[in-house]
Design an enzyme around this catalytic site. Structure first.
Site, PDB file in Angstrom:
ATOM      1  N   LYS A  17      45.589  36.204  30.018  1.00  0.00           N
ATOM      2  CA  LYS A  17      46.574  34.975  29.699  1.00  0.00           C
ATOM      3  C   LYS A  17      45.886  33.848  30.099  1.00  0.00           C
ATOM      4  O   LYS A  17      45.132  33.554  31.114  1.00  0.00           O
ATOM      5  CB  LYS A  17      47.949  35.058  30.227  1.00  0.00           C
ATOM      6  CG  LYS A  17      47.996  35.557  31.853  1.00  0.00           C
ATOM      7  CD  LYS A  17      47.946  34.061  32.675  1.00  0.00           C
ATOM      8  CE  LYS A  17      47.593  34.359  34.147  1.00  0.00           C
ATOM      9  NZ  LYS A  17      47.417  33.380  34.847  1.00  0.00           N
ATOM     10  N   ASP A 145      53.008  38.505  37.039  1.00  0.00           N
ATOM     11  CA  ASP A 145      52.260  38.301  35.736  1.00  0.00           C
ATOM     12  C   ASP A 145      52.201  39.337  35.120  1.00  0.00           C
ATOM     13  O   ASP A 145      52.010  39.562  33.879  1.00  0.00           O
ATOM     14  CB  ASP A 145      50.804  37.971  36.237  1.00  0.00           C
ATOM     15  CG  ASP A 145      50.724  36.415  36.340  1.00  0.00           C
ATOM     16  OD1 ASP A 145      51.890  35.738  36.560  1.00  0.00           O
ATOM     17  OD2 ASP A 145      49.617  35.916  36.777  1.00  0.00           O
TER      18      ASP A 145
HETATM   19  P1  ATP Z   1      46.318  36.888  40.007  1.00  0.00           P
HETATM   20  O1  ATP Z   1      47.134  37.872  39.172  1.00  0.00           O
HETATM   21  O2  ATP Z   1      46.560  37.176  41.806  1.00  0.00           O
HETATM   22  O3  ATP Z   1      46.604  35.810  39.563  1.00  0.00           O
HETATM   23  P2  ATP Z   1      43.826  36.713  39.014  1.00  0.00           P
HETATM   24  O4  ATP Z   1      44.149  36.838  37.379  1.00  0.00           O
HETATM   25  O5  ATP Z   1      43.135  35.550  39.230  1.00  0.00           O
HETATM   26  O6  ATP Z   1      44.650  37.245  39.781  1.00  0.00           O
HETATM   27  P3  ATP Z   1      42.790  39.466  38.763  1.00  0.00           P
HETATM   28  O7  ATP Z   1      41.531  39.872  38.064  1.00  0.00           O
HETATM   29  O8  ATP Z   1      44.194  39.950  38.548  1.00  0.00           O
HETATM   30  O9  ATP Z   1      42.773  37.826  38.955  1.00  0.00           O
HETATM   31  O10 ATP Z   1      42.448  40.101  40.312  1.00  0.00           O
HETATM   32  C1  ATP Z   1      42.846  39.468  41.509  1.00  0.00           C
HETATM   33  C2  ATP Z   1      42.555  40.420  42.862  1.00  0.00           C
HETATM   34  O11 ATP Z   1      43.246  41.758  42.795  1.00  0.00           O
HETATM   35  C3  ATP Z   1      40.984  40.937  42.654  1.00  0.00           C
HETATM   36  O12 ATP Z   1      40.394  40.178  43.615  1.00  0.00           O
HETATM   37  C4  ATP Z   1      41.124  42.558  43.343  1.00  0.00           C
HETATM   38  O13 ATP Z   1      40.789  42.406  44.715  1.00  0.00           O
HETATM   39  C5  ATP Z   1      42.641  42.802  43.067  1.00  0.00           C
HETATM   40  N1  ATP Z   1      43.003  43.807  42.099  1.00  0.00           N
HETATM   41  C6  ATP Z   1      43.800  44.863  42.045  1.00  0.00           C
HETATM   42  N2  ATP Z   1      43.633  45.605  40.953  1.00  0.00           N
HETATM   43  C7  ATP Z   1      42.747  45.042  40.103  1.00  0.00           C
HETATM   44  C8  ATP Z   1      42.438  45.362  38.952  1.00  0.00           C
HETATM   45  N3  ATP Z   1      42.933  46.374  38.228  1.00  0.00           N
HETATM   46  N4  ATP Z   1      41.728  44.578  38.351  1.00  0.00           N
HETATM   47  C9  ATP Z   1      41.131  43.532  39.113  1.00  0.00           C
HETATM   48  N5  ATP Z   1      41.364  43.175  40.358  1.00  0.00           N
HETATM   49  C10 ATP Z   1      42.333  43.815  40.808  1.00  0.00           C
END
Ligand code: ATP
Length: 309
Positions: A17, A145
């Site tokens: 998103k 989210d």
């Molecule tokens: P947020 O949802 O916190 O805004 P984001 O969209 O910036 O995060 P994500 O890729 O969702 O980033 O990952 C944030 C952190 O969550 C990663 O650094 C990782 O340590 C942890 N994490 C847990 N599960 C997952 C997953 N399935 N995929 C990616 N990261 C994950």
């Protein structure tokens, strides 16, 4: 034959998103900030395969840095599967296979998309048939989210971002995303925002009443990228740029390359450039690539977590 080709696996695709608008209010006692946001699901996807298994496990493919995604109980997809099993009394396990298309820690909700996809995949694999309302309730327990990744399309999020109201968005919006190899931690960016706001009225305990400006909703409803560009906003942008100063240069490069505007996506570091149409987006993508950036052309809105095939 790879695991994913086995016919008894369920394949679900869920989108990343962009926050077209992200207003961040005061920090609540539970650590969350009040948000008023508009999400748009875009055509950059996580593919999740759920294979029948006696135990719970997760494998991850496609992450730029495999070590950045935990494969223990911190993994949001694994937590989603276990939560669903617990709530429904299912005694089976699942072997989850995540193929990541959304940058890790990129501000595009990749982990949340995995969790939403895992809920839908396990619900189908185990035949628990929970329906949208109950899946949404489980999604909200996993992360703010996650409900949007189930829902997809374009939606207004309030509360922690998890209270969703669908927003009308006509036509398609073309975006160029500039990704970074190194992610940004969402808690670090919020922490930086809190420090930047210290001493201002926003640091008060009183929760702010936040609203999405009507101009944002009107531009989406009209499918009018030119009208949307000047009203896009992200309260986390200054904090993300403070954490990663080079983002400011790339924002300027994208606009110079012909984008209508550029914005930090969520907590960053992914940048989202809104373009006038597909052709303009291809030009912006090319120009940014010439400067050595990883630029992807995507469009929105797209559907939320869906079973494939
Ligand atoms: P947020 O949802 O916190 O805004 P984001 O969209 O910036 O995060 P994500 O890729 O969702 O980033 O990952 C944030 C952190 O969550 C990663 O650094 C990782 O340590 C942890 N994490 C847990 N599960 C997952 C997953 N399935 N995929 C990616 N990261 C994950």
């Amino acid at each position: 034959m790879s695991l994913a080709q086995r016919s008894d696996a369920v394949h679900v695709r869920a989108p990343g998103k962009i926050n077209v608008y992200l207003g961040v209010g005061a920090r609540h006692d539970d650590g969350y900030h009040a948000l008023a946001t508009v999400f748009q699901a875009v055509s950059l996807y996580e593919d999740v395969f759920a294979h029948p298994a006696a135990d719970f496990s997760v494998t991850v493919r496609g992450a730029a840095d495999p070590a950045s995604v935990p494969t223990d109980d911190r993994n949001l997809a694994l937590r989603a599967a276990k939560l669903l099993a617990e709530e429904t009394g299912v005694s089976d396990g699942v072997a989850l296979e995540l193929r990541k298309g959304v940058p890790v820690a990129g501000g595009m909700g990749g982990g949340s998309a995995d969790a939403a996809a895992a809920l839908v995949a396990c619900d189908a694999l185990w035949g628990t048939d929970l329906g949208t309302t109950r899946l949404h309730a489980l999604a909200a327990r996993l992360g703010a989210d996650v409900p949007f990744a189930l829902h997809g399309g374009t939606a207004v999020g309030t509360g922690r971002g998890d209270r969703l109201t669908p927003a009308l968005a006509r036509g398609r919006f073309d975006w160029v995303l500039v990704t970074s190899e190194q992610g940004l931690s969402t808690p670090d960016v919020y922490g930086r925002l809190d420090r930047m706001r210290e001493g201002s009225a926003l640091a008060d305990d009183e929760p702010l009443s936040l609203d999405v400006p009507v101009g944002v909703l009107q531009a989406l409803r009209a499918g009018d990228a030119q009208a949307l560009a000047p009203v896009m906003m992200n309260d986390l942008e200054a904090a993300a740029v403070a954490e990663r100063p080079e983002l400011d240069l790339v924002l300027a490069d994208g606009v110079r390359a012909g984008a209508l505007t550029g914005i930090v996506s969520g907590s960053g570091p992914t940048l989202a450039f809104l373009c006038a149409g597909p052709e303009a987006a291809r030009t912006v993508q090319e120009e940014l690539r010439v400067t050595g950036r990883e630029a992807l052309h995507v469009h929105g809105p797209v559907a939320g977590a869906r079973i494939i095939g």
